[in-house]
Design a protein around this motif. Structure first.
Motif, PDB file in Angstrom:
ATOM      1  N   THR A 177       0.833  -1.204   0.000  1.00 26.14           N
ATOM      2  CA  THR A 177       0.000   0.000   0.000  1.00 26.14           C
ATOM      3  C   THR A 177       0.867   1.253   0.000  1.00 26.14           C
ATOM      4  O   THR A 177       0.567   2.233  -0.692  1.00 26.14           O
ATOM      5  CB  THR A 177      -0.933   0.008   1.225  1.00 26.14           C
ATOM      6  OG1 THR A 177      -1.734  -1.175   1.214  1.00 26.14           O
ATOM      7  CG2 THR A 177      -1.842   1.225   1.208  1.00 26.14           C
ATOM      8  N   ALA A 178       1.953   1.227   0.751  1.00 25.04           N
ATOM      9  CA  ALA A 178       2.870   2.375   0.788  1.00 25.04           C
ATOM     10  C   ALA A 178       3.467   2.627  -0.593  1.00 25.04           C
ATOM     11  O   ALA A 178       3.618   3.781  -1.024  1.00 25.04           O
ATOM     12  CB  ALA A 178       3.970   2.136   1.809  1.00 25.04           C
ATOM     13  N   LEU A 179       3.803   1.551  -1.309  1.00 24.52           N
ATOM     14  CA  LEU A 179       4.354   1.696  -2.655  1.00 24.52           C
ATOM     15  C   LEU A 179       3.326   2.298  -3.598  1.00 24.52           C
ATOM     16  O   LEU A 179       3.647   3.183  -4.405  1.00 24.52           O
ATOM     17  CB  LEU A 179       4.823   0.343  -3.186  1.00 24.52           C
ATOM     18  CG  LEU A 179       5.344   0.317  -4.630  1.00 24.52           C
ATOM     19  CD1 LEU A 179       6.549   1.242  -4.784  1.00 24.52           C
ATOM     20  CD2 LEU A 179       5.697  -1.107  -5.036  1.00 24.52           C
ATOM     21  N   GLU A 180       2.080   1.836  -3.500  1.00 27.59           N
ATOM     22  CA  GLU A 180       1.020   2.367  -4.357  1.00 27.59           C
ATOM     23  C   GLU A 180       0.884   3.878  -4.178  1.00 27.59           C
ATOM     24  O   GLU A 180       0.752   4.630  -5.152  1.00 27.59           O
ATOM     25  CB  GLU A 180      -0.308   1.680  -4.026  1.00 27.59           C
ATOM     26  CG  GLU A 180      -1.483   2.205  -4.833  1.00 27.59           C
ATOM     27  CD  GLU A 180      -2.808   1.595  -4.397  1.00 27.59           C
ATOM     28  OE1 GLU A 180      -3.863   2.079  -4.866  1.00 27.59           O
ATOM     29  OE2 GLU A 180      -2.796   0.663  -3.579  1.00 27.59           O
ATOM     30  N   ILE A 181       0.923   4.329  -2.933  1.00 30.38           N
ATOM     31  CA  ILE A 181       0.772   5.763  -2.660  1.00 30.38           C
ATOM     32  C   ILE A 181       2.020   6.519  -3.108  1.00 30.38           C
ATOM     33  O   ILE A 181       1.938   7.623  -3.656  1.00 30.38           O
ATOM     34  CB  ILE A 181       0.497   5.983  -1.163  1.00 30.38           C
ATOM     35  CG1 ILE A 181      -0.804   5.284  -0.766  1.00 30.38           C
ATOM     36  CG2 ILE A 181       0.418   7.470  -0.835  1.00 30.38           C
ATOM     37  CD1 ILE A 181      -1.014   5.195   0.730  1.00 30.38           C
ATOM     38  N   ALA A 182       3.183   5.918  -2.900  1.00 29.82           N
ATOM     39  CA  ALA A 182       4.438   6.578  -3.268  1.00 29.82           C
ATOM     40  C   ALA A 182       4.565   6.768  -4.774  1.00 29.82           C
ATOM     41  O   ALA A 182       5.285   7.666  -5.235  1.00 29.82           O
ATOM     42  CB  ALA A 182       5.622   5.772  -2.741  1.00 29.82           C
ATOM     43  N   GLN A 183       3.873   5.943  -5.562  1.00 31.76           N
ATOM     44  CA  GLN A 183       3.961   6.023  -7.022  1.00 31.76           C
ATOM     45  C   GLN A 183       3.009   7.049  -7.620  1.00 31.76           C
ATOM     46  O   GLN A 183       2.993   7.242  -8.836  1.00 31.76           O
ATOM     47  CB  GLN A 183       3.699   4.650  -7.632  1.00 31.76           C
ATOM     48  CG  GLN A 183       4.828   3.648  -7.384  1.00 31.76           C
ATOM     49  CD  GLN A 183       4.522   2.255  -7.903  1.00 31.76           C
ATOM     50  OE1 GLN A 183       3.361   1.839  -7.962  1.00 31.76           O
ATOM     51  NE2 GLN A 183       5.569   1.528  -8.290  1.00 31.76           N
ATOM     52  N   LEU A 184       2.226   7.726  -6.790  1.00 34.53           N
ATOM     53  CA  LEU A 184       1.340   8.776  -7.292  1.00 34.53           C
ATOM     54  C   LEU A 184       2.169   9.909  -7.897  1.00 34.53           C
ATOM     55  O   LEU A 184       3.201  10.301  -7.347  1.00 34.53           O
ATOM     56  CB  LEU A 184       0.461   9.328  -6.174  1.00 34.53           C
ATOM     57  CG  LEU A 184      -0.591   8.381  -5.582  1.00 34.53           C
ATOM     58  CD1 LEU A 184      -1.293   9.049  -4.403  1.00 34.53           C
ATOM     59  CD2 LEU A 184      -1.595   7.967  -6.641  1.00 34.53           C
ATOM     60  N   LYS A 185       1.720  10.440  -9.021  1.00 34.62           N
ATOM     61  CA  LYS A 185       2.421  11.541  -9.685  1.00 34.62           C
ATOM     62  C   LYS A 185       1.655  12.850  -9.470  1.00 34.62           C
ATOM     63  O   LYS A 185       0.454  12.858  -9.219  1.00 34.62           O
ATOM     64  CB  LYS A 185       2.550  11.263 -11.181  1.00 34.62           C
ATOM     65  CG  LYS A 185       3.195   9.912 -11.505  1.00 34.62           C
ATOM     66  CD  LYS A 185       4.566   9.752 -10.848  1.00 34.62           C
ATOM     67  CE  LYS A 185       5.173   8.383 -11.162  1.00 34.62           C
ATOM     68  NZ  LYS A 185       6.452   8.160 -10.445  1.00 34.62           N
ATOM     69  N   ASP A 186       2.400  13.959  -9.589  1.00 34.92           N
ATOM     70  CA  ASP A 186       1.781  15.248  -9.313  1.00 34.92           C
ATOM     71  C   ASP A 186       0.892  15.740 -10.448  1.00 34.92           C
ATOM     72  O   ASP A 186       0.118  16.687 -10.281  1.00 34.92           O
ATOM     73  CB  ASP A 186       2.847  16.301  -8.980  1.00 34.92           C
ATOM     74  CG  ASP A 186       3.760  16.595 -10.173  1.00 34.92           C
ATOM     75  OD1 ASP A 186       3.777  15.794 -11.136  1.00 34.92           O
ATOM     76  OD2 ASP A 186       4.451  17.629 -10.126  1.00 34.92           O
ATOM     77  N   ALA A 187       0.982  15.111 -11.632  1.00 38.48           N
ATOM     78  CA  ALA A 187       0.115  15.475 -12.758  1.00 38.48           C
ATOM     79  C   ALA A 187       0.147  14.347 -13.776  1.00 38.48           C
ATOM     80  O   ALA A 187       1.089  13.540 -13.825  1.00 38.48           O
ATOM     81  CB  ALA A 187       0.578  16.781 -13.397  1.00 38.48           C
ATOM     82  N   THR A 188      -0.892  14.290 -14.599  1.00 44.68           N
ATOM     83  CA  THR A 188      -0.950  13.274 -15.653  1.00 44.68           C
ATOM     84  C   THR A 188       0.213  13.462 -16.618  1.00 44.68           C
ATOM     85  O   THR A 188       0.477  14.571 -17.090  1.00 44.68           O
ATOM     86  CB  THR A 188      -2.281  13.381 -16.420  1.00 44.68           C
ATOM     87  OG1 THR A 188      -3.366  13.227 -15.503  1.00 44.68           O
ATOM     88  CG2 THR A 188      -2.369  12.310 -17.490  1.00 44.68           C
ATOM     89  N   GLY A 189       0.931  12.380 -16.892  1.00 44.96           N
ATOM     90  CA  GLY A 189       2.063  12.433 -17.795  1.00 44.96           C
ATOM     91  C   GLY A 189       3.349  12.896 -17.148  1.00 44.96           C
ATOM     92  O   GLY A 189       4.389  12.945 -17.798  1.00 44.96           O
ATOM     93  N   SER A 190       3.313  13.218 -15.857  1.00 45.22           N
ATOM     94  CA  SER A 190       4.505  13.677 -15.152  1.00 45.22           C
ATOM     95  C   SER A 190       5.235  12.503 -14.519  1.00 45.22           C
ATOM     96  O   SER A 190       4.632  11.492 -14.164  1.00 45.22           O
ATOM     97  CB  SER A 190       4.117  14.685 -14.061  1.00 45.22           C
ATOM     98  OG  SER A 190       5.235  14.995 -13.247  1.00 45.22           O
ATOM     99  N   ILE A 213       5.204   4.791   8.170  1.00 47.55           N
ATOM    100  CA  ILE A 213       5.892   3.668   8.814  1.00 47.55           C
ATOM    101  C   ILE A 213       5.315   2.364   8.263  1.00 47.55           C
ATOM    102  O   ILE A 213       4.091   2.205   8.175  1.00 47.55           O
ATOM    103  CB  ILE A 213       5.733   3.728  10.345  1.00 47.55           C
ATOM    104  CG1 ILE A 213       6.361   5.033  10.874  1.00 47.55           C
ATOM    105  CG2 ILE A 213       6.377   2.519  11.014  1.00 47.55           C
ATOM    106  CD1 ILE A 213       6.138   5.252  12.349  1.00 47.55           C
ATOM    107  N   ILE A 214       6.193   1.446   7.897  1.00 43.27           N
ATOM    108  CA  ILE A 214       5.757   0.192   7.290  1.00 43.27           C
ATOM    109  C   ILE A 214       5.670  -0.897   8.353  1.00 43.27           C
ATOM    110  O   ILE A 214       6.582  -1.076   9.158  1.00 43.27           O
ATOM    111  CB  ILE A 214       6.747  -0.254   6.193  1.00 43.27           C
ATOM    112  CG1 ILE A 214       6.954   0.870   5.170  1.00 43.27           C
ATOM    113  CG2 ILE A 214       6.258  -1.530   5.522  1.00 43.27           C
ATOM    114  CD1 ILE A 214       5.689   1.308   4.478  1.00 43.27           C
ATOM    115  N   SER A 215       4.559  -1.623   8.340  1.00 37.17           N
ATOM    116  CA  SER A 215       4.402  -2.780   9.215  1.00 37.17           C
ATOM    117  C   SER A 215       3.758  -3.921   8.426  1.00 37.17           C
ATOM    118  O   SER A 215       2.711  -3.723   7.798  1.00 37.17           O
ATOM    119  CB  SER A 215       3.525  -2.452  10.429  1.00 37.17           C
ATOM    120  OG  SER A 215       3.257  -3.640  11.170  1.00 37.17           O
TER     121      SER A 215
END
Length: 279
Positions: A177-190, A213-215
């Motif tokens: 889940t942390a990885l999914e959130i970390a991969q969010l980009k600030d704009a489409t195509g960015s 924090i990861i658990s």
């Protein structure tokens, strides 16, 4: 499984007063101690008074009688549960004197205890495990979309915590889940990530300025927003170390047992938030 001198170096076996070799690693490894406020008690149970209603206050005419009123209190009682780990070492390791292996034994037991504590904190386990966030009645909840697209669920979580008088100080979730959130980009195509790493904390990820924090014990698609001041980790004294040279007499080994008694208290349940991904 047995720790041997060839695998662990040389060391004297931990005597009872070496409890800190377990206590300190537990506090460093356990998410409970990282995100909560530690309180220590010497009693069997820890009593926490909870103010349920304030003293009545209002404007009065000069010289008029002030109507007395009382504050009302409830009480939360926490009985720490015992967490225990057992490590078996060879007599040769126990009789040697280099302190490095003593640290290894302490950390081995500490890992067992820390893992058990965090498993109880984020999952509804049967007694004698203490009740954690998974079974917390009254916790604030946020429903996130099937796939995260922005940080709105976290903004909502912070707002809900503040409305209850809390303050989210950390997010806890699983690695996926942390990885999914970390991969969010600030704009489409960015290619620029929406989350900026905290460069003052060795690149640690943060969401809205709070550390992530990861658990492995947080269920998939769940993120907890924890208010440190409203989460007490009640510790019945600290770790105790017991050494027994007789239980494994036939194999010339020694048992080293570490125990800690730990319980959780969340006096204001709504100060904490569970974000659940619809996936």
């Amino acid at each position: 499984m047995t720790m041997l001198t060839s695998a662990a170096g040389t060391s004297a076996v931990l005597p009872p007063e070496y409890g800190e070799l377990v206590t300190k690693p537990v506090e460093a490894l356990s998410v409970a101690y990282l995100t909560g406020t530690k309180v220590t008690t010497g009693a069997n149970s820890y009593h926490i008074p909870i103010l349920s209603s304030d003293v009545a206050v209002g404007a009065v005419v000069e010289g008029a009688e002030i109507t007395p009123s009382d504050a009302a209190f409830n009480e939360l009682v926490v009985t720490p549960a015992k967490f225990a780990g057992l490590t078996i070492v060879s007599r040769e390791l126990a009789d040697d004197s280099n302190p490095s292996a003593a640290d290894q034994i302490g950390r081995s037991i500490a890992r067992q205890i820390a893992n058990s504590v965090d498993n109880a904190l984020f999952n509804a386990l049967a007694a004698p495990n203490p009740a954690g966030f998974a079974s917390l009645t009254g916790i604030s909840t946020v429903s996130a979309p099937t796939a995260y697209t922005d940080l709105d669920p976290f903004e909502e979580a912070v707002s809900l915590s503040e409305a209850a008088g809390g303050r989210v100080t950390a997010w806890v979730t699983g690695a996926a889940t942390a990885l999914e959130i970390a991969q969010l980009k600030d704009a489409t195509g960015s290619n620029k990530g929406l989350l900026n790493p905290d460069l003052t904390a060795e690149g640690r990820r943060t969401i809205l300025g709070r550390p992530v924090i990861i658990s492995p014990y947080v269920p998939a698609d769940v993120v907890y927003g924890i208010s440190k001041d409203d989460f007490l980790v009640v510790t019945r004294e600290d770790a105790r170390i017991d050494v027994d040279r007789s239980a494994y007499f036939s194999s010339d080994r020694i048992g080293v047992r570490g125990t800690m008694r730990v319980g959780f208290a969340m006096p204001v349940a709504a100060a904490h938030v569970r974000i659940t991904n619809a996936a």
